[in-house]
Design a protein around this motif. Sequence first.
Motif, PDB file in Angstrom:
ATOM      1  N   THR A  40       2.827   2.024 -13.582  1.00 26.34           N
ATOM      2  CA  THR A  40       3.264   3.305 -13.883  1.00 26.34           C
ATOM      3  C   THR A  40       4.826   3.183 -13.487  1.00 26.34           C
ATOM      4  O   THR A  40       5.219   4.295 -13.561  1.00 26.34           O
ATOM      5  N   ALA A  41       5.275   2.283 -13.089  1.00 29.55           N
ATOM      6  CA  ALA A  41       6.812   2.395 -12.524  1.00 29.55           C
ATOM      7  C   ALA A  41       7.148   3.515 -11.714  1.00 29.55           C
ATOM      8  O   ALA A  41       8.228   4.073 -11.645  1.00 29.55           O
ATOM      9  N   ILE A  42       6.147   3.442 -10.702  1.00 28.55           N
ATOM     10  CA  ILE A  42       6.458   4.342  -9.512  1.00 28.55           C
ATOM     11  C   ILE A  42       7.301   3.898  -8.535  1.00 28.55           C
ATOM     12  O   ILE A  42       7.360   2.730  -8.142  1.00 28.55           O
ATOM     13  N   THR A  43       8.435   4.629  -8.165  1.00 28.58           N
ATOM     14  CA  THR A  43       9.526   4.324  -7.254  1.00 28.58           C
ATOM     15  C   THR A  43       9.459   5.081  -5.908  1.00 28.58           C
ATOM     16  O   THR A  43      10.088   4.705  -5.030  1.00 28.58           O
ATOM     17  N   LYS A  44       8.682   6.096  -6.132  1.00 31.32           N
ATOM     18  CA  LYS A  44       8.746   7.130  -4.912  1.00 31.32           C
ATOM     19  C   LYS A  44       7.194   7.403  -4.507  1.00 31.32           C
ATOM     20  O   LYS A  44       6.474   7.794  -5.280  1.00 31.32           O
ATOM     21  N   LYS A  45       6.839   7.167  -3.181  1.00 32.22           N
ATOM     22  CA  LYS A  45       5.522   7.677  -3.059  1.00 32.22           C
ATOM     23  C   LYS A  45       5.528   8.859  -1.795  1.00 32.22           C
ATOM     24  O   LYS A  45       6.097   8.652  -0.884  1.00 32.22           O
TER      25      LYS A  45
ATOM     26  N   LYS B 228       5.842   2.727   3.394  1.00 37.59           N
ATOM     27  CA  LYS B 228       7.214   3.050   3.134  1.00 37.59           C
ATOM     28  C   LYS B 228       7.238   4.205   2.120  1.00 37.59           C
ATOM     29  O   LYS B 228       7.882   4.308   1.292  1.00 37.59           O
ATOM     30  N   ALA B 229       6.750   5.171   2.561  1.00 33.74           N
ATOM     31  CA  ALA B 229       6.709   6.530   1.732  1.00 33.74           C
ATOM     32  C   ALA B 229       8.068   7.089   1.960  1.00 33.74           C
ATOM     33  O   ALA B 229       8.834   6.934   2.909  1.00 33.74           O
ATOM     34  N   SER B 230       8.385   7.844   0.797  1.00 35.63           N
ATOM     35  CA  SER B 230       9.662   8.363   0.952  1.00 35.63           C
ATOM     36  C   SER B 230       9.350   9.927   1.693  1.00 35.63           C
ATOM     37  O   SER B 230      10.269  10.465   2.208  1.00 35.63           O
ATOM     38  N   LYS B 231       8.185  10.540   1.520  1.00 30.64           N
ATOM     39  CA  LYS B 231       7.825  11.811   2.080  1.00 30.64           C
ATOM     40  C   LYS B 231       6.398  11.673   2.686  1.00 30.64           C
ATOM     41  O   LYS B 231       5.681  11.072   2.085  1.00 30.64           O
TER      42      LYS B 231
END
Length: 250
Positions: free
Chosen positions: A110-115, A135-138
């Motif tokens: 799904t082209a996810i870049t932020k988790k 490596k989550a963003s939040k």
Amino acid sequence: MKKWFISQSRKLYFGWIQRKKKMSNGTRLTYILNTVPQSDTLVIVLSSLALKGNSVYNHVRSLKDTPHNRLYILDNFGYEKRGVFYLGEKNGMEVRDAVEELIGEICDSTAITKKIFTGSCKGGTAAIYLGLRLKASKIIVGAPMYYISDCLNMKLREYLIPMLDKRNPNGENELNQVIRETVHNVTFNGQMYVQYSSKDEYYPSQIRPLINDLEEQKISLVVEQADYLRHDHCSRYFSSFLKSVLADGI
């Protein structure tokens, strides 16, 4: 009668929309995926500890208007299928490995870049652990546990037994240190948000040591102190906190 009807309606609804998938290590995961095509963010919601019945999804209604992809994963393993902190049984990590594989597949497709990882109580513990590893963003959590064995030994020893390998004399200590070792050994460049109450019975032995170590590791940290009196009330306060953090932008 009304409570029974609501409970049965929830079971039917979630049974209809949830998916099941057998991962490469043989672990079968049960989950709900809500997709938003224009979003590049995946909010991963992990369940709190079920004190009766099987593991259930948390914060589905709270996040229904969130403009991002949402992944809710059940932790239906261990004692009466009430959860193993998304780790595994007998000091194994088969559930963790399966969950990480599922998240990776969804992000790739799904082209996810932020988790964003989130949850309260057990879900908060797992959100910290998996969020640091992936490596989550939040990472947004409420009343997370830090020392799993100690936590379960306080009140819920029966939950702990399936998580331990009887042949491993150090198994309980190994499980106790899983989160702490990750906090101390993984570099995290994202933002962590922790809500807690100093009146929570787990605060002195679990939550405060975690916050101390997060600060010591210089992790970017935002804390909010709520005013609930018992640990099992934390989810009532956490939903609003979660929504407010997500509303501030990714």
